[in-house]
Design an enzyme around this catalytic site. Sequence first.
Site, PDB file in Angstrom:
ATOM      1  N   GLY A 208       4.196   3.825   2.720  1.00  0.00           N
ATOM      2  CA  GLY A 208       3.966   2.800   2.554  1.00  0.00           C
ATOM      3  C   GLY A 208       4.142   1.621   2.970  1.00  0.00           C
ATOM      4  N   LYS A 209       3.449   0.214   3.600  1.00  0.00           N
ATOM      5  CA  LYS A 209       3.768  -1.019   3.666  1.00  0.00           C
ATOM      6  C   LYS A 209       3.340  -1.968   2.619  1.00  0.00           C
ATOM      7  CE  LYS A 209       4.752  -1.988   8.280  1.00  0.00           C
ATOM      8  NZ  LYS A 209       5.441  -0.763   9.437  1.00  0.00           N
ATOM      9  N   GLY A 210       3.897  -3.108   2.996  1.00  0.00           N
ATOM     10  CA  GLY A 210       3.215  -4.089   2.013  1.00  0.00           C
ATOM     11  C   GLY A 210       3.737  -5.432   3.079  1.00  0.00           C
TER      12      GLY A 210
ATOM     13  N   SER B 193       1.039  -0.916  -0.062  1.00  0.00           N
ATOM     14  CA  SER B 193       0.494  -0.404  -0.018  1.00  0.00           C
ATOM     15  C   SER B 193       0.761   0.958   0.415  1.00  0.00           C
ATOM     16  CB  SER B 193      -0.577   0.283   1.432  1.00  0.00           C
ATOM     17  OG  SER B 193      -0.858   1.319   1.458  1.00  0.00           O
TER      18      SER B 193
ATOM     19  N   ASP C 148      10.253  -5.912   8.159  1.00  0.00           N
ATOM     20  CA  ASP C 148       8.901  -5.611   9.690  1.00  0.00           C
ATOM     21  C   ASP C 148       8.883  -6.305  10.051  1.00  0.00           C
ATOM     22  OD1 ASP C 148       6.581  -3.203  10.080  1.00  0.00           O
ATOM     23  OD2 ASP C 148       5.712  -5.247  10.449  1.00  0.00           O
TER      24      ASP C 148
END
Length: 418
Positions: free
Chosen positions: A105-107, A60, A146
């Site tokens: 952002g992050k995935g 995202s 993460d």
Amino acid sequence: MSEQANPFESLQEQIDDAAAYVDVSEDVLNRLKHPERGLETNLSVEMDDDSVEVFKAFRSQFNGDRGPYKGGIRYHPGVSRDEVKALSGWMVYKTAIVDIPYGGGKGGIVIDPDDYSDGELERITRSFAEELRPFVGVDKDIPAPDVNTGQREMNWIKDTYETLENTTEPGIITGKAPDSGGSAGRVEATGRSTMLTAREAFDYLDKEIEGASVAVQGYGNAGWIAAKLLHELDANVVAVSDSSGAVYKDGGFNPVDVKNHKNETGSVVGYPSADEEFSNEDLLTLDVDLLVPAALENAIDGDLAQNVQADVIVEAANGPLTPDADDVLAESDTYVFPDILANAGGVTVSYFEWVQNRQRFYWTEERVNEELERIITDAFDKLVETYEDTDAPNMRTAAYVVAIQRVADAYAESGNWP
Ligand code: GLU
């Protein structure tokens, strides 16, 4: 326990709570509550037994008004589209409060990495890297570690990208091993910002960190380093936990010994000199001076918050308290210092790594830690100043006031594309 809060709705509620104190229009606020775009993909990967398994994966890109999208990639069975959206939004406000030039952002991949071999994990990671290639870039979107990912996965992603692009561009991703362009101090950085936030918070509240009793929920990279660094400040780490349960020792643990035990046995549970063992929920309601939730979202909901007895909570995890928990604690004597500041050390040293990669010039660990301390303490001072200058009900809302204003200003200054 009540039904689990949706983290994306929690993020939106946190932004709404701060809106009353920020000079920003309803339209811009609406923009700041939704991601700009998202990737949802299905990775088909060959397993060791020649079968093919499909893994759902997400990225995202929430907001890029202040710079390239920035944030980690997690491997966990609980990953979902809404979780990744929330985590990407929290990155926007995290990079804004520490004032580094990034968006958020992050995935994530829906997977329990313990169920797969190293070879399978490498193929899964490289497959995701291929899917990510059109979206990421040193000035576009920069992933990082993460939950359940680290240097190894970052190195694979960098290598896949560089091979396919026929270039060397270490700044495409951060959290790499030092030999692959990683920064000194990056592994410890998240827990270091938690320790620094706790130290500043105790000072602000006129409390002694020396001798303070501390409980840490979660013994991954953030939790265990926070425990170690708090112990180095002579705090008394009386309770720690992981997903198997919690251990308690009245006289305090040496966090390094507990970490060695976890490395050997797989858990903190069973640590030989512990006085007691109990559940994570019991740990979260201990009567301690400092509670550090360092696991996943929604650790403390509105119901559990009613039993929280800690004087100060410093959030090492992302989103460990639900908005209901915040409401309950705002009425109590517990101060909550929010995730977007207290775990911002990770992305801050990621920023240093990216700067070093671009300059091809590497810093000492001492320099990294000094610059990190300056950034976290400056952000802390700005936070408490805002808390005191506004009627914000708690530190989280004050943190969002600072962060939202910075993002909204960047957006307004850019003007509108017709
Ligand atoms: N995953 C970490 C976080 O939630 C670090 C992100 C980064 O270094 O970009 O802040």
